[in-house]
Structures are given as C-alpha cells and as structure tokens.
Design a protein around this motif. Structure first.
Motif, PDB file in Angstrom:
ATOM      1  N   LEU A 144      -8.670  18.882  31.782  1.00  0.00           N
ATOM      2  CA  LEU A 144      -8.972  17.480  32.067  1.00  0.00           C
ATOM      3  C   LEU A 144      -8.886  17.188  33.558  1.00  0.00           C
ATOM      4  O   LEU A 144      -9.740  16.504  34.129  1.00  0.00           O
ATOM      5  N   SER A 145      -7.861  17.738  34.201  1.00  0.00           N
ATOM      6  CA  SER A 145      -7.646  17.454  35.610  1.00  0.00           C
ATOM      7  C   SER A 145      -8.673  18.139  36.501  1.00  0.00           C
ATOM      8  O   SER A 145      -9.167  17.546  37.464  1.00  0.00           O
ATOM      9  N   VAL A 146      -9.023  19.378  36.191  1.00  0.00           N
ATOM     10  CA  VAL A 146      -9.906  20.164  37.055  1.00  0.00           C
ATOM     11  C   VAL A 146     -11.367  19.788  36.877  1.00  0.00           C
ATOM     12  O   VAL A 146     -12.119  19.681  37.855  1.00  0.00           O
ATOM     13  N   PHE A 147     -11.783  19.555  35.646  1.00  0.00           N
ATOM     14  CA  PHE A 147     -13.203  19.336  35.382  1.00  0.00           C
ATOM     15  C   PHE A 147     -13.546  17.888  35.012  1.00  0.00           C
ATOM     16  O   PHE A 147     -14.491  17.314  35.543  1.00  0.00           O
ATOM     17  N   VAL A 148     -12.769  17.297  34.109  1.00  0.00           N
ATOM     18  CA  VAL A 148     -13.107  15.962  33.617  1.00  0.00           C
ATOM     19  C   VAL A 148     -12.730  14.884  34.623  1.00  0.00           C
ATOM     20  O   VAL A 148     -13.443  13.890  34.786  1.00  0.00           O
ATOM     21  N   ARG A 149     -11.607  15.044  35.322  1.00  0.00           N
ATOM     22  CA  ARG A 149     -11.118  14.036  36.272  1.00  0.00           C
ATOM     23  C   ARG A 149     -12.160  13.675  37.333  1.00  0.00           C
ATOM     24  O   ARG A 149     -12.454  12.490  37.517  1.00  0.00           O
ATOM     25  N   PRO A 150     -12.755  14.656  38.066  1.00  0.00           N
ATOM     26  CA  PRO A 150     -13.741  14.259  39.085  1.00  0.00           C
ATOM     27  C   PRO A 150     -14.970  13.586  38.500  1.00  0.00           C
ATOM     28  O   PRO A 150     -15.494  12.624  39.086  1.00  0.00           O
ATOM     29  N   TRP A 151     -15.435  14.069  37.344  1.00  0.00           N
ATOM     30  CA  TRP A 151     -16.603  13.435  36.714  1.00  0.00           C
ATOM     31  C   TRP A 151     -16.282  12.010  36.294  1.00  0.00           C
ATOM     32  O   TRP A 151     -17.072  11.083  36.535  1.00  0.00           O
ATOM     33  N   ALA A 152     -15.111  11.813  35.682  1.00  0.00           N
ATOM     34  CA  ALA A 152     -14.739  10.478  35.222  1.00  0.00           C
ATOM     35  C   ALA A 152     -14.557   9.523  36.394  1.00  0.00           C
ATOM     36  O   ALA A 152     -14.956   8.355  36.330  1.00  0.00           O
ATOM     37  N   TYR A 153     -13.954  10.005  37.478  1.00  0.00           N
ATOM     38  CA  TYR A 153     -13.796   9.157  38.659  1.00  0.00           C
ATOM     39  C   TYR A 153     -15.149   8.771  39.241  1.00  0.00           C
ATOM     40  O   TYR A 153     -15.361   7.623  39.643  1.00  0.00           O
ATOM     41  N   GLU A 154     -16.063   9.716  39.304  1.00  0.00           N
ATOM     42  CA  GLU A 154     -17.383   9.423  39.866  1.00  0.00           C
ATOM     43  C   GLU A 154     -18.101   8.365  39.040  1.00  0.00           C
ATOM     44  O   GLU A 154     -18.657   7.402  39.580  1.00  0.00           O
ATOM     45  N   GLU A 155     -18.073   8.527  37.725  1.00  0.00           N
ATOM     46  CA  GLU A 155     -18.719   7.551  36.852  1.00  0.00           C
ATOM     47  C   GLU A 155     -18.021   6.191  36.939  1.00  0.00           C
ATOM     48  O   GLU A 155     -18.668   5.144  37.005  1.00  0.00           O
ATOM     49  N   SER A 156     -16.697   6.210  36.953  1.00  0.00           N
ATOM     50  CA  SER A 156     -15.933   4.965  36.999  1.00  0.00           C
ATOM     51  C   SER A 156     -16.173   4.224  38.306  1.00  0.00           C
ATOM     52  O   SER A 156     -16.385   3.003  38.313  1.00  0.00           O
TER      53      SER A 156
END
Length: 362
Positions: A117-129
C-alpha cells in the motif's frame, strides 16, 4: 499450519479485522465531515466526494493496519491468557517461541500488505486525491456554476473577490458560451469575456484548466497607470492557483524517490519502505503486553504500558522523518535508527530473563 497455530492466528485475525474496519470507518466519517464543513461538496458531486474520501482512507490504511494489528495482539493474546488457554497450551508443550511464531504468521502478511500500500498505492492515491481536491478548490471551476446566474465570492484581503457569469452550458456542463469573469485583487481589476469555453477533463500530472475561445482581457489598474486590453483566440486558464505543484513529493513514484538526493524525497522513500518493518516490530512488542496472570484478570497496567509504548513510537516516527526532511539526519542512518531501537526493545521484552523480571514486578 498446525491446529494450534491456526487457532492463535484466528484469535488475532478476528480482532484485527474488527479494529481495522472500525478505524477505517471513523477515519472516513471524519474525512467526510471535513469535506462538508469546508463546503467542498459544492464543488464536487456526491460520487466524486466519496471517491476522495475513499482515496484518503486507502492512504491512511498504511498507518491504520499496524495500529490495528498492535491492538489485536494485545487484546487477542490477552484474552487467551485471562481464560487460561495459554496455560493449557503450555502444559501441552507449546513454547513461548511457538506463540511468537503464530503472531508472525499474521504480522508478516499484514506487514507486506502495508508495504505494498505504501510503495505502490500511496503515490497513486495521493495523485488522484490532489488532482480532485485541486479541481474542487479551483478558483474558476465551471462544474459549480449554473447557466444564467451570477456567482460571487470574497477573496483574502479587503476588496478582493470575483464574479462569474455563464450564459449557456451544455448538458454535460463542459461546453459554455458567453462567459464573463471579473476579479479584483490588490487594487487591480481584471475582466475576462469569451464567446466560448470548455473545461478539459482532468489528467493525472496536469493542472486543472479551462480553455477560453475568442475573447478579451481588460486589466484596470485604478492607480493612474495605463490600463491594458488583450484580445485572444484561445486562452488556457489554470484554475488551481498552482497549489497542486506543492503535492508532487507524496504523489511521486517510489522508484523516482529512490534516485533522489533531496532530503524530503529521502524521508518519503524511507517512510514507505519502512512500513513492513514497523508493522512486524510493533506486533512483536505487543506480545509481552498481552501477558496477564490467570488469577489477575485484566491488567490495566499492561494496557496503559502498551498505549504509552505506541505513543512514544508514534512521536519518534514523526520526529525521525522530520529530521531527515530537514537534513538534520543524513540518508544513513535516516529513519532506520528508530527501527533498530524498536528491534532491540522487542528482543529485550521477549527474552526470558527480562520477561521474568518484568512479571515478578507485577
């Protein structure tokens, strides 16, 4: 996996799941309340607002999962101690290392999931958010305006503000005609009129924007300075005030951060890859705090101690990351000194001699 291992892991997974769901629900509710209090729901539809809340909750899972596992180990093993089930297992030849092994069976997969979650999902979620939040907070977001009505808002500072008017919009709200935009800021008035306009669909990595066609810009100085008039065929109007540029670090891919020498990038990178280690070490530290005497019942002292240890970890974790961001601590040791201390603390708590001294004091 043997029956005893399955039983202990089940006793840990059940409270872990319940606690994780409760914390996630509370966090989602808190985020939703913040959106409603900030009037962002006026800019975002219900569906888009729920998406932003979901993205923020996904980002928070990398923190909520270790917390949930820590509490689950204290509660799950604590119940086994209070009900004398651990005593029965000990009499059947189950060692302390076997119990720790069962905890690791749960902690390692949870740690890996937290790391992914931290390595892959976190940057994607932050970008979308960030993209959706920037669009919602835009100075000139056409989604919030209805055709044939004047909209005004006050800006920061006396006399600052804007007025927007759109004559017609299509059904999707993306194509507009006869657009009027007036803004007064710091004693300077600016009027933009355009015959047509359309709002571009948000694209990851790009600032939200509106394209104005066949119009003019009137800049009124109000100070004796010469006013200006500019005619344009096409004008790209960025609607986020440039604030989205401040968020790139958390939305940057982990592979890119790994190559960077900037202190803030180093801190963000080390935070991401340290999540599995933190999760596993917290689970091991929780094991000694779950121990209670069968006749003693619930030990409030143990729970207070567990809460205090987690609070200290939380404070030191933020402090370690801040020191790296500010350049006070270099890439090495970076944030890793904290996890070395945690490992030493966990092993000391789990060692036989220290454990005997600890429980003799109780």
């Amino acid at each position: 996996m043997k029956i005893i291992d399955r039983y202990i892991t089940r006793e840990l997974l059940m409270p872990f799941t319940v606690i994780a769901v409760i914390l996630s629900t509370l966090f989602s509710s808190f985020s939703s309340a913040n959106f409603l209090a900030g009037a962002m729901s006026e800019s975002l539809g219900v569906g888009a607002m729920l998406k932003v809340v979901l993205l923020k909750t996904v980002i928070a899972l990398e923190v909520l999962m270790p917390i949930s596992l820590y509490v689950a180990v204290v509660m799950g093993l604590g119940r086994l101690y209070r009900d004398q089930e651990i005593s029965v297992l000990r009499s059947a030849g189950v060692s302390e290392n076997r119990i720790i092994f069962a905890v690791l069976i749960v902690a390692i997969p949870v740690g890996i999931a937290s790391g992914l979650l931290s390595v892959f999902v976190r940057p994607w979620a932050y970008e979308e958010s960030y993209l959706m939040s920037a669009q919602a907070e835009a100075e000139l977001n056409m989604d919030r305006f209805q055709a044939g009505r004047f909209y005004g808002s006050e800006g920061k500072g006396k006399g600052n503000g804007r007025v927007v008017y759109i004559q017609t919009k299509d059904g999707a709200g993306k194509q507009m005609k006869d657009v009027f935009h007036y803004m007064n800021k710091d004693g300077i008035s600016e009027i933009i009129v355009a015959k047509e306009a359309y709002q571009q669909e948000p694209i990851a990595g790009q600032r939200p924007q509106i394209h104005l066609l066949d119009g003019s810009i009137y800049r009124l100085m109000h100070s004796g300075t010469k006013d200006t008039v500019v005619h344009f065929e096409k004008l790209v109007y960025f609607t986020d005030s440039g604030n989205i540029l401040n968020y790139r670090r958390k939305a940057t891919a982990t592979a890119t951060l790994m190559k960077s020498d900037q202190p803030r990038d180093v801190a963000e990178f080390q935070w991401r890859i340290s999540r599995p280690i933190a999760t596993i070490l917290l689970a091991l530290i929780a094991v000694p705090f779950s121990r209670t005497s069968p006749r003693q019942g619930k030990s409030e002292r143990s729970f207070y101690g567990a809460a205090a240890v987690f609070a200290i970890y939380y404070i030191l974790s933020g402090l370690a990351q801040t020191w790296v961001e500010q350049g006070t601590v270099s890439r090495v040791p970076g944030v890793w000194w904290l996890y070395i201390l945690m490992a030493l603390f966990a092993f000391s708590l789990l060692s036989t001699g220290f454990r005997q001294k600890l429980f003799l004091r109780r």
